[in-house]
Design a protein around this motif. Sequence first.
Motif, PDB file in Angstrom:
ATOM      1  N   GLY A 192     -38.214 -50.788 -74.366  1.00 33.33           N
ATOM      2  CA  GLY A 192     -37.805 -49.448 -73.974  1.00 33.33           C
ATOM      3  C   GLY A 192     -36.352 -49.250 -74.351  1.00 33.33           C
ATOM      4  N   ALA A 193     -36.002 -48.054 -74.860  1.00 33.36           N
ATOM      5  CA  ALA A 193     -34.635 -47.790 -75.327  1.00 33.36           C
ATOM      6  C   ALA A 193     -34.119 -46.501 -74.719  1.00 33.36           C
ATOM      7  N   PHE A 194     -32.883 -46.538 -74.199  1.00 31.49           N
ATOM      8  CA  PHE A 194     -32.278 -45.383 -73.546  1.00 31.49           C
ATOM      9  C   PHE A 194     -30.819 -45.281 -73.976  1.00 31.49           C
ATOM     10  N   VAL A 195     -30.412 -44.080 -74.364  1.00 36.59           N
ATOM     11  CA  VAL A 195     -29.025 -43.834 -74.748  1.00 36.59           C
ATOM     12  C   VAL A 195     -28.287 -43.243 -73.555  1.00 36.59           C
ATOM     13  N   TYR A 196     -27.215 -43.892 -73.156  1.00 37.56           N
ATOM     14  CA  TYR A 196     -26.427 -43.406 -72.013  1.00 37.56           C
ATOM     15  C   TYR A 196     -25.612 -42.196 -72.461  1.00 37.56           C
ATOM     16  N   ASP A 197     -25.900 -41.058 -71.829  1.00 36.56           N
ATOM     17  CA  ASP A 197     -25.304 -39.773 -72.241  1.00 36.56           C
ATOM     18  C   ASP A 197     -24.946 -38.989 -70.992  1.00 36.56           C
ATOM     19  N   SER A 198     -23.651 -38.891 -70.699  1.00 39.28           N
ATOM     20  CA  SER A 198     -23.201 -38.240 -69.465  1.00 39.28           C
ATOM     21  C   SER A 198     -23.529 -36.759 -69.431  1.00 39.28           C
ATOM     22  N   ARG A 199     -23.933 -36.168 -70.544  1.00 40.64           N
ATOM     23  CA  ARG A 199     -24.277 -34.748 -70.570  1.00 40.64           C
ATOM     24  C   ARG A 199     -25.674 -34.485 -70.021  1.00 40.64           C
ATOM     25  N   LYS A 200     -26.454 -35.531 -69.835  1.00 38.21           N
ATOM     26  CA  LYS A 200     -27.843 -35.377 -69.415  1.00 38.21           C
ATOM     27  C   LYS A 200     -28.018 -35.809 -67.955  1.00 38.21           C
ATOM     28  N   PRO A 201     -29.103 -35.337 -67.306  1.00 41.85           N
ATOM     29  CA  PRO A 201     -29.379 -35.756 -65.928  1.00 41.85           C
ATOM     30  C   PRO A 201     -29.476 -37.282 -65.826  1.00 41.85           C
ATOM     31  N   LEU A 202     -28.839 -37.820 -64.813  1.00 41.28           N
ATOM     32  CA  LEU A 202     -28.763 -39.272 -64.608  1.00 41.28           C
ATOM     33  C   LEU A 202     -28.332 -39.986 -65.892  1.00 41.28           C
ATOM     34  N   SER A 203     -27.513 -39.277 -66.661  1.00 35.61           N
ATOM     35  CA  SER A 203     -26.934 -39.822 -67.903  1.00 35.61           C
ATOM     36  C   SER A 203     -27.995 -40.357 -68.876  1.00 35.61           C
ATOM     37  N   GLY A 204     -29.171 -39.757 -68.853  1.00 35.42           N
ATOM     38  CA  GLY A 204     -30.239 -40.163 -69.768  1.00 35.42           C
ATOM     39  C   GLY A 204     -31.087 -41.307 -69.265  1.00 35.42           C
ATOM     40  N   LEU A 205     -30.862 -41.735 -68.017  1.00 42.33           N
ATOM     41  CA  LEU A 205     -31.622 -42.857 -67.460  1.00 42.33           C
ATOM     42  C   LEU A 205     -32.575 -42.397 -66.363  1.00 42.33           C
ATOM     43  N   GLN A 206     -33.124 -41.170 -66.471  1.00 46.68           N
ATOM     44  CA  GLN A 206     -33.977 -40.619 -65.430  1.00 46.68           C
ATOM     45  C   GLN A 206     -35.153 -41.513 -65.056  1.00 46.68           C
ATOM     46  N   PRO A 207     -35.822 -42.178 -66.031  1.00 42.69           N
ATOM     47  CA  PRO A 207     -36.981 -43.004 -65.647  1.00 42.69           C
ATOM     48  C   PRO A 207     -36.646 -44.141 -64.688  1.00 42.69           C
ATOM     49  N   PHE A 208     -35.359 -44.507 -64.585  1.00 46.27           N
ATOM     50  CA  PHE A 208     -34.989 -45.604 -63.691  1.00 46.27           C
ATOM     51  C   PHE A 208     -34.845 -45.142 -62.241  1.00 46.27           C
ATOM     52  N   GLY A 209     -34.676 -43.842 -62.031  1.00 45.47           N
ATOM     53  CA  GLY A 209     -34.416 -43.344 -60.683  1.00 45.47           C
ATOM     54  C   GLY A 209     -32.945 -43.459 -60.330  1.00 45.47           C
ATOM     55  N   PHE A 210     -32.556 -42.794 -59.237  1.00 46.29           N
ATOM     56  CA  PHE A 210     -31.140 -42.710 -58.871  1.00 46.29           C
ATOM     57  C   PHE A 210     -30.549 -44.076 -58.542  1.00 46.29           C
ATOM     58  N   GLU A 211     -31.197 -44.854 -57.699  1.00 46.85           N
ATOM     59  CA  GLU A 211     -30.622 -46.119 -57.243  1.00 46.85           C
ATOM     60  C   GLU A 211     -30.507 -47.132 -58.390  1.00 46.85           C
ATOM     61  N   ALA A 212     -31.588 -47.262 -59.175  1.00 46.86           N
ATOM     62  CA  ALA A 212     -31.564 -48.226 -60.282  1.00 46.86           C
ATOM     63  C   ALA A 212     -30.534 -47.816 -61.328  1.00 46.86           C
ATOM     64  N   THR A 213     -30.389 -46.505 -61.558  1.00 44.36           N
ATOM     65  CA  THR A 213     -29.391 -46.035 -62.517  1.00 44.36           C
ATOM     66  C   THR A 213     -27.988 -46.429 -62.070  1.00 44.36           C
TER      67      THR A 213
END
Length: 696
Positions: A445-466
């Motif tokens: 799985g690949a995710f780009v950390y992007d502060s412009r997006k909700p949860l910085s692009g890590l939405q599938p991880f959920g708030f706590e895991a992010t």
Amino acid sequence: MLPTHLPARSLPISAVRLQSYIEISNYVRGLRVTYPRVPGCVSGYSRGFHCVNRLRQQDGPCPPPSHSFLEDYKQSMNFPAATIDLKSLLERPVSGDKVALHGYLGRRVDMGKRMAFVRLSDSTLSHNVQVIAFAKNKAAFEKLKAIEANSPVVVQGTVQEKQPSVKEKAAGEQEKAKADSVEIALEDIHCLNEFPKDIIMTPETVFPAEKRHLQIRTESNLRDALLFRAKVRNVLREALGELQPPFVDIETPLLFKSTPEGAREFLVPTRRRGLAYALPQSPQQYKQILMASGIPRYYQFARCFRDEDLRADRQPEFTQLDLEMSFATGEDVMSIIEAAVKKLWSSLMPEPLAAESFPRSSYQDVMAKYGSDKPDVRIGMEIKRIDHMIPVDLVSKISPLNEPIVEAMKLPGNEDPDETRRFLTTFMDSPAASGFHKNPEGGPGAFVYDSRKPLSGLQPFGFEATWVLEQELNLEDGDLVLIQARKNAPFSGGSTALGDLRREIHKAAVEANFKPAPTGFHFLWVTGFPLFSPISESEPGQGGAAGIASTHHPFTAPLRESDVSLLLTDPTKVVADHYDLVVNGVELGGGSRRIHSAAVQEFILRDILKMPAERLADFAHLLEALRAGCPPHAGIALGFDRLVAVMLGRESVRDVIAFPKSGKGEDVLVKCPSEMTEESLRTYHLQLRDERAEEK
């Protein structure tokens, strides 16, 4: 189409082997390099060299062959000795001296009909000087004009101060300083073996592997690598010879016997029906026998042979620096190797290594942190276990496994998420990533950390895991987060899927100029390997029936007394006294403390690995040597080809070997391996098996 001056029937296209653009060029020019031979025509000779045959330009019998080449050969047998080497001449020239120089002739430049210039390179092809010839010395002048460039010659002449050219005069003192200070006024020249006209050799010529001899001759980096290799060998010999007691260089046989050590062997048939030798995978058993023979310290640069899949760092035959010490532990061996490596770097490399001891990590630690037992720690990208913090539905999307271990790592970005996405897309679509998509345990799985997006692009991880990932991985804009699942099982083998991805994606990032290439040399001892590992279908193992095989080889000792006790209860948990030396992601070599007790060695072979009696009998010679009061001993083998390649920054060991094998294990220069003839098969009592008939 065929050259117009040749009969069409004399050169069928199917018979011509156009192996390179050089031969294509020769074919167009109407020259015949090797194939095909014209039936019934005897090869001609010219100037002492086997001449390329021109095709018959008319029907009828060939003229009788000329034997003038024999006379030319006679003249080349007794040539003048060199009075000085070119390097010494250029360093300390004496104007007016008469000299004789050996070397290779360059391309001649004629200045009208009265003067000619040519460069002479010495036998090492690393120094050259200008030779000037004048028509007033008619004999030498005509001889020079008749010799092809690249021919080996003896030049006799007078050393004189070189006059600057018009261009050099116009450029002033700076250009004059770059120019030759001396030149040789030609008095006589002797051609020792004329270079053939059909071989095109220019500075732009690139020769294929089939012309390895010409590759070496034209590529200075290959010659330099072979020279450097010799220097490395000399420094290591000196380092081991200086110790007290010194290591003794002892050659062990190349014709050995087939024993199950863990790699596939090459067999050498004999004329004695049913009997064969095996080429040694290593001198392991012989050097242990030497320890039982009262030799305190042994070493050799050993030729080894393994019939295994080939890679850039692997050849079917290779060289290793092999050593063994009696009354010694692994600590003693590692200390001596560190000192030898540091001596190498201080003697031959631009910067010496730090005085501190090489760091150490256990097999479990490097597999957990880097997913590899030979990690390049310079690139960072440490792996973190995250399955305890991420949602179950995310795990199910990346892997079909039940309750797998899930790990994550970060490839630092350049603070530009869009640039990272472009790189990621290119990599995931490349052949290098295809194997990761096909992983039966699930793709990455690949995710780009992007502060412009909700949860910085890590939405599938959920708030706590992010939030935890941001802290654990120190995430910034543009960073790439990669996750991978694997079976919840102890580490085995040399790498994990995420460890392989770590290596490949960083390599791609460097090639794409997304990340800078790592620099320097980082040595690391990896210790504490498992003594036994599950049998791999890709490796032959030791032929036992226990379902496990020795991770290193079956002569490796357990690490601690408690590990010896585990042999009776759970051998899979035994830790070995095995150590690997790793640098920049390359395993330079591996060693271990050996089992010096015949009873323990036989117990492991028979009761732990469960070798059948006939295989156990193959080790009777070693057991007998250990039984004769063999002292405790330890050793190591360093891959010499790999070591030289690492020092020179070469990607492949083929670049530091004079005559390497191809990726198919073939020597394309001499065309081997070659097919066995019926006669040779009968000589060795062999018969080829018809696999197709057996399948039916």
